[in-house]
Design an enzyme around this catalytic site. Structure first.
Site, PDB file in Angstrom:
ATOM      1  N   CYS A  77      -0.912 -10.130   5.747  1.00  0.00           N
ATOM      2  CA  CYS A  77      -0.482  -8.810   5.692  1.00  0.00           C
ATOM      3  C   CYS A  77       0.458  -8.399   4.647  1.00  0.00           C
ATOM      4  O   CYS A  77       1.453  -8.975   4.438  1.00  0.00           O
ATOM      5  CB  CYS A  77       0.275  -8.300   7.106  1.00  0.00           C
ATOM      6  SG  CYS A  77       1.257  -6.670   7.090  1.00  0.00           S
ATOM      7  N   CYS A  80       4.135  -7.257   5.951  1.00  0.00           N
ATOM      8  CA  CYS A  80       5.274  -8.179   6.412  1.00  0.00           C
ATOM      9  C   CYS A  80       6.271  -8.886   5.318  1.00  0.00           C
ATOM     10  O   CYS A  80       6.038  -8.587   4.171  1.00  0.00           O
ATOM     11  CB  CYS A  80       4.438  -9.207   7.282  1.00  0.00           C
ATOM     12  SG  CYS A  80       3.573  -9.042   8.599  1.00  0.00           S
ATOM     13  N   HIS A 142       5.191  -7.363  12.954  1.00  0.00           N
ATOM     14  CA  HIS A 142       3.691  -7.043  12.712  1.00  0.00           C
ATOM     15  C   HIS A 142       3.101  -6.281  14.087  1.00  0.00           C
ATOM     16  O   HIS A 142       2.607  -5.389  13.923  1.00  0.00           O
ATOM     17  CB  HIS A 142       2.822  -8.059  12.150  1.00  0.00           C
ATOM     18  CG  HIS A 142       1.644  -7.907  11.948  1.00  0.00           C
ATOM     19  ND1 HIS A 142       1.088  -7.343  10.767  1.00  0.00           N
ATOM     20  CD2 HIS A 142       0.340  -7.501  12.592  1.00  0.00           C
ATOM     21  CE1 HIS A 142      -0.221  -6.966  10.453  1.00  0.00           C
ATOM     22  NE2 HIS A 142      -0.497  -7.184  11.820  1.00  0.00           N
ATOM     23  N   ASN A 182      -0.099   7.240  10.232  1.00  0.00           N
ATOM     24  CA  ASN A 182      -1.482   7.263  10.640  1.00  0.00           C
ATOM     25  C   ASN A 182      -1.386   6.102  11.672  1.00  0.00           C
ATOM     26  O   ASN A 182      -0.996   4.939  11.004  1.00  0.00           O
ATOM     27  CB  ASN A 182      -2.462   7.074   9.602  1.00  0.00           C
ATOM     28  CG  ASN A 182      -2.561   8.328   8.712  1.00  0.00           C
ATOM     29  OD1 ASN A 182      -2.158   9.384   8.999  1.00  0.00           O
ATOM     30  ND2 ASN A 182      -2.866   8.104   7.305  1.00  0.00           N
ATOM     31  N   HIS A 193       0.141  -3.099  10.143  1.00  0.00           N
ATOM     32  CA  HIS A 193       1.564  -2.973  10.252  1.00  0.00           C
ATOM     33  C   HIS A 193       1.978  -1.953  10.669  1.00  0.00           C
ATOM     34  O   HIS A 193       1.642  -0.652  10.010  1.00  0.00           O
ATOM     35  CB  HIS A 193       2.355  -3.750   8.970  1.00  0.00           C
ATOM     36  CG  HIS A 193       3.776  -4.342   9.172  1.00  0.00           C
ATOM     37  ND1 HIS A 193       3.996  -5.511   9.255  1.00  0.00           N
ATOM     38  CD2 HIS A 193       4.672  -3.460   8.968  1.00  0.00           C
ATOM     39  CE1 HIS A 193       5.237  -5.490   9.423  1.00  0.00           C
ATOM     40  NE2 HIS A 193       5.771  -4.582   9.161  1.00  0.00           N
ATOM     41  N   HIS A 195       3.837   1.276  10.014  1.00  0.00           N
ATOM     42  CA  HIS A 195       4.332   1.761   8.848  1.00  0.00           C
ATOM     43  C   HIS A 195       3.772   3.401   8.601  1.00  0.00           C
ATOM     44  O   HIS A 195       3.037   3.754   9.400  1.00  0.00           O
ATOM     45  CB  HIS A 195       3.864   1.102   7.556  1.00  0.00           C
ATOM     46  CG  HIS A 195       2.365   1.374   7.119  1.00  0.00           C
ATOM     47  ND1 HIS A 195       1.417   0.836   7.873  1.00  0.00           N
ATOM     48  CD2 HIS A 195       1.753   2.047   6.237  1.00  0.00           C
ATOM     49  CE1 HIS A 195      -0.068   1.197   7.372  1.00  0.00           C
ATOM     50  NE2 HIS A 195       0.593   1.951   6.416  1.00  0.00           N
ATOM     51  N   GLN A 197       3.706   6.929   5.669  1.00  0.00           N
ATOM     52  CA  GLN A 197       3.732   7.073   4.046  1.00  0.00           C
ATOM     53  C   GLN A 197       4.610   8.466   3.912  1.00  0.00           C
ATOM     54  O   GLN A 197       5.032   9.269   4.923  1.00  0.00           O
ATOM     55  CB  GLN A 197       2.406   7.307   3.547  1.00  0.00           C
ATOM     56  CG  GLN A 197       1.425   5.962   3.758  1.00  0.00           C
ATOM     57  CD  GLN A 197       0.038   6.465   3.135  1.00  0.00           C
ATOM     58  OE1 GLN A 197      -0.417   6.646   1.979  1.00  0.00           O
ATOM     59  NE2 GLN A 197      -0.865   6.180   4.372  1.00  0.00           N
TER      60      GLN A 197
END
Length: 369
Positions: A77, A80, A142, A182, A193, A195, A197
């Site tokens: 990933c 991470c 994660h 998303n 992971h 997250h 934007q």
């Protein structure tokens, strides 16, 4: 370089090997000095901005994004913390919240003076896809989702969103800023992971433009702010409210387009994230966590969703549009998704599969643990 923010958060800026900036948001006095040990890579060039003259909407061309990483295993990933075996986008071996410039951005800062091409129908000049795209990682873990974060971590995340809104608003070429998350392969997630934007546009996105137009006409006709009246109506009607506290209210909108759609708004309206007071910001984490726990609890399965902050543009309409968080899930039932098919995709005319009042009741009935 370090700076003090609200909620006891310290921001520390470092450079990655290819000169992109990474920003650490910490609360425990961490020292961020680890260098990015990866070889220097080349950043993609800026894409094109083309006008669709049928609807006067800008479309960014970002062909370089076709080669980005797609659902790698956990041990590979890129979001991470770095280890000896896996050097990632985050050089440190742990972090709270980090924000870094996207490696494959749809929008990039322009070189020199920049201006949006004048709209001239089919003869409109091709522009450059100016703007900024950043990645924000919610946690080093994660296996977690937003709903699993502690309220303390969600407050750090909110502080990071507020900070990025303030800073990006200073760029002359930025006109609108949208932080979003998303979640789930059903909505196109390419990295598992937890997250989100942050997209900072050099133009007003189509939906915001339409909302601005409607809000302006409403104020000219009534002298009132449309969104303030919408929130007041939801509070008065009560039946579509999912959760609320002293400073925030979460509701399924009266004309929801998705079976499970939740809007979360501060009760004292503000134009954008940067205008939230400390008291209102401190009240956000608990209700944000509750709303997402309720969403997952409807069918006892992880719900794919898009959660986007809607706020006023940077330089116009700040007296018209109001900050709120829109969460839309494509799940309508276990094993069934809401596809944007003929009517929705071709005409933009949505057809709801569930009355909003029913959806709100299902969300309220979820037993929280």
């Amino acid at each position: 370089m370090s700076s003090k923010l609200g909620a006891g958060v310290t921001r520390t800026d470092r450079l990655l090997s290819d000169a992109r900036t990474i920003r650490y948001y910490d609360t425990a006095g961490q020292v961020r000095a680890t260098a990015d040990k990866r070889e220097k890579g080349e950043q993609p060039g800026i894409g094109e901005l083309r006008l669709d003259p049928l609807v006067n909407e800008w479309v960014a061309m970002a062909a370089h994004r076709q080669g980005r990483v797609f659902l790698p295993p956990k041990e590979l990933c890129p979001l991470c913390p770095s280890t000896g075996e896996n050097l990632t986008e985050v050089p440190e071996d742990n972090f709270e919240v980090v924000v870094f410039d996207n490696k494959s951005p749809s929008l990039r800062p322009p070189q020199g003076d920049w201006a949006l091409p004048d709209m001239a129908g089919p003869d409109t000049d091709t522009g450059t896809a100016a703007g900024k795209c950043e990645v924000i990682c919610f946690t080093a873990d994660h296996g977690h989702a937003f709903k699993d974060l502690s309220t303390e971590r969600i407050r750090v995340l909110l502080e990071a969103w507020m900070d990025r809104t303030r800073e990006l608003s200073k760029e002359k070429f930025i006109h609108h800023i949208t932080p979003f998350e998303n979640r789930g392969e059903e909505v196109g997630v390419t990295l598992a992971h937890p997250h989100g934007q942050i997209y900072a546009y050099s133009y007003i996105p189509p939906k915001v433009s339409r909302m601005l137009e409607v809000a302006r006409k409403h104020k000219e006709r009534t002298g009132k702010v449309l969104f303030d009246e919408i929130v007041a109506r939801e509070i008065k009607d009560e039946e579509r409210i999912v959760a609320q506290n002293k400073h925030w209210v979460a509701y399924v909108p009266y004309a929801a387009r998705y079976s499970f759609e939740i809007h979360l708004a501060p009760k004292v309206s503000v134009a954008d994230l940067s205008e939230l007071t400390t008291e209102v910001a401190d009240a956000y984490p608990a209700i944000a966590k509750e709303v997402l726990q309720r969403l997952d609890g409807v069918f006892d399965i992880p719900m794919a969703y898009i959660a986007a902050w809607h706020q006023a543009p940077v330089r116009e309409g700040r007296d018209l549009l109001r900050l709120h968080w829109q969460i839309t899930s494509v799940r309508r039932a276990p094993g069934k998704l809401k596809y944007l098919a003929g009517s929705e995709s071709s005409m933009g005319a949505f057809i709801m599969d569930l009355r909003p009042e029913q959806s709100a009741a299902q969300l309220r009935e979820v037993k929280l643990t």
